[in-house]
Design an enzyme around this catalytic site. Structure first.
Site, PDB file in Angstrom:
ATOM      1  N   TYR A   3      47.504 -97.892 -27.087  1.00  0.00           N
ATOM      2  CA  TYR A   3      46.240 -96.727 -26.626  1.00  0.00           C
ATOM      3  C   TYR A   3      45.588 -96.402 -28.156  1.00  0.00           C
ATOM      4  O   TYR A   3      46.189 -96.211 -29.156  1.00  0.00           O
ATOM      5  CB  TYR A   3      46.866 -95.438 -26.192  1.00  0.00           C
ATOM      6  CG  TYR A   3      47.425 -95.359 -24.774  1.00  0.00           C
ATOM      7  CD1 TYR A   3      46.329 -95.633 -23.956  1.00  0.00           C
ATOM      8  CD2 TYR A   3      48.418 -95.327 -24.304  1.00  0.00           C
ATOM      9  CE1 TYR A   3      46.548 -95.631 -22.514  1.00  0.00           C
ATOM     10  CE2 TYR A   3      48.820 -95.302 -23.057  1.00  0.00           C
ATOM     11  CZ  TYR A   3      47.533 -95.385 -22.205  1.00  0.00           C
ATOM     12  OH  TYR A   3      48.394 -95.379 -20.896  1.00  0.00           O
ATOM     13  N   LYS A  51      75.898 -75.587 -26.096  1.00  0.00           N
ATOM     14  CA  LYS A  51      74.540 -75.160 -25.162  1.00  0.00           C
ATOM     15  C   LYS A  51      73.790 -76.313 -25.046  1.00  0.00           C
ATOM     16  O   LYS A  51      73.770 -77.429 -25.695  1.00  0.00           O
ATOM     17  CB  LYS A  51      73.720 -74.103 -26.090  1.00  0.00           C
ATOM     18  CG  LYS A  51      73.333 -74.722 -27.325  1.00  0.00           C
ATOM     19  CD  LYS A  51      72.784 -73.387 -28.309  1.00  0.00           C
ATOM     20  CE  LYS A  51      72.542 -73.728 -29.572  1.00  0.00           C
ATOM     21  NZ  LYS A  51      72.427 -72.568 -30.655  1.00  0.00           N
TER      22      LYS A  51
HETATM   23  C1  LIG Z   1      73.061 -72.828 -31.876  1.00  0.00           C
HETATM   24  C2  LIG Z   1      73.889 -71.880 -32.279  1.00  0.00           C
HETATM   25  C3  LIG Z   1      75.130 -72.071 -33.054  1.00  0.00           C
HETATM   26  C4  LIG Z   1      75.391 -73.712 -33.533  1.00  0.00           C
HETATM   27  O1  LIG Z   1      74.748 -73.811 -34.546  1.00  0.00           O
HETATM   28  P1  LIG Z   1      74.817 -75.431 -35.303  1.00  0.00           P
HETATM   29  O2  LIG Z   1      73.649 -75.427 -36.341  1.00  0.00           O
HETATM   30  O3  LIG Z   1      74.189 -76.442 -34.091  1.00  0.00           O
HETATM   31  O4  LIG Z   1      76.260 -75.696 -35.708  1.00  0.00           O
HETATM   32  C5  LIG Z   1      75.920 -71.095 -33.289  1.00  0.00           C
HETATM   33  N1  LIG Z   1      75.677 -69.836 -33.235  1.00  0.00           N
HETATM   34  C6  LIG Z   1      74.372 -69.483 -32.689  1.00  0.00           C
HETATM   35  C7  LIG Z   1      74.332 -67.942 -32.391  1.00  0.00           C
HETATM   36  C8  LIG Z   1      73.610 -70.407 -32.124  1.00  0.00           C
HETATM   37  O5  LIG Z   1      72.680 -70.144 -31.633  1.00  0.00           O
END
Ligand SMILES: *Cc1c(COP(=O)(O)O)cnc(C)c1O
Length: 349
Positions: A244, A35
């Protein structure tokens, strides 16, 4: 070149998948969570590399993200959607052959009515209270949900990065109670769950962060390397300030390098006066505030002016950098901005 270079090591990515696949054990399918544009590193090259390494099942947050993977990998790999079947997604789910993880009776109804013979999975809430059917809701519709032969029943652990947390065992026990005997493939483990051992592995694991070189996968190979070009250098007298708000003042004669890269690139403003950049193995402190497009670094101790300094690499992982800004490696990675020139190296490049 005026823009910074984000180098993505595809061999390291593939090696991390193979290591997590081995840790998932024999007979367990290791999927890949890709994702948010492959955790910010570029979905096309990331998906192709993981596919070449052996991954055949992929998970994304929303249906739109599935389209890029379909384009990169063609019709065969399974693409699963954590957010399930949302209103308006029916055509995309159908046309691209995506598999929604249904999160509620509402989604189950929508899916069975709109796409009666189209594959789906079920997500159950075992205590994280973010996505998934409530246990009672699941038990009420289990007969209907199982009659359509779901591809997967899954849940997600809230505290997998702290293995001793009793929440893990509680979620595991509840998941077992709700799904034992269904005969449907099951999954509860992401990266942290893989490392907690076989009782968490069920039929499929779904690692994300460990693939990209992040904690809690201690043995991960770093995947992201970020090198920022020096635009100019100058000498300061004691008493002169930098950046800044003049938050950093030279106490001794100091040489300052100004680098291309700032908070618009995901170099978080909270890193001001705290982060370290690297000239090969020599640390150089970031001094003053992080600007939108620029950083200022103390290079007084270097023999020569460098052409660039590294912010991510072998000397500083995404988690090292995250610590400085009170955040996590996930946020550092997914914040890396669109202005960087992305360079892919390794066998898949
Ligand atoms: C993002 C996610 C994962 C992967 O998790 P990691 O901690 O990055 O390995 C797996 N399952 C769900 C439902 C997620 O949202």
């Amino acid at each position: 070149m005026g823009t910074a270079t984000l180098t993505i090591d595809l061999d390291a990515l593939a090696a991390n998948w193979r290591a997590l696949d081995a840790a998932s054990g024999k007979g367990v399918i290791t999927a890949a969570t890709v994702k948010a544009d492959g955790y910010g590193l570029g979905i096309g090259p990331v998906a192709r590399t993981l596919h070449r390494a052996g991954a055949r099942k992929f998970f994304v947050a929303v249906a739109e993200e599935g389209a890029a993977i379909r384009e990169a990998l063609g019709p065969a790999p399974e693409i699963n959607i954590y957010s399930g079947h949302m209103p308006g997604d029916t055509d995309m789910i159908h046309d691209l052959g995506l598999v929604p993880m249904l999160n509620s009776v509402e989604q189950l109804t929508r899916h069975l009515e709109a796409l009666p013979r189209h594959p789906y999975g079920i997500q159950i809430n075992t205590g994280m209270n973010r996505l998934g059917m409530q246990p009672a809701e699941w038990l009420a519709v289990a007969d209907i949900a199982l009659s359509g032969a779901p591809t997967l029943i899954m849940s997600h652990l809230a505290c997998a990065d702290t293995p001793d947390d009793p929440m893990n065992a509680a979620q595991l026990a509840l998941f077992g109670q709700l799904t034992d005997g269904t005969g449907v493939p099951r999954s509860i483990a992401a990266t942290g769950g893989i490392l907690m051992g076989p009782e968490y592995h069920f039929d499929m694991t779904r690692p994300g962060i460990g693939l990209y070189g992040g904690q809690p996968f201690e043995a991960a190979n770093p995947v992201a390397h970020l090198s920022l070009p020096v635009i100019q250098t100058r000498d300061l007298e004691p008493g002169e300030a930098v950046g800044y708000g003049c938050t950093w003042v030279a106490e001794v004669p100091t040489r300052i390098a100004t680098l291309s890269g700032g908070y618009a690139d995901g170099i978080l403003r909270a890193m001001g006066n705290r982060a370290t950049l690297w000239h090969e193995d020599v640390p150089c402190p970031l001094v003053g505030r992080v600007s939108m497009d620029l950083l200022t670094v103390d290079i007084t101790h270097l023999n020569d002016d460098p052409k660039h300094l590294d912010l991510l690499g072998v000397n500083q992982t995404v988690d090292d950098l995250a610590l400085v800004a009170d955040t996590i490696g996930y946020e550092v990675l997914t914040s890396l901005g669109p202005r960087f020139a992305r360079r892919y190296v390794g066998a898949g490049a």
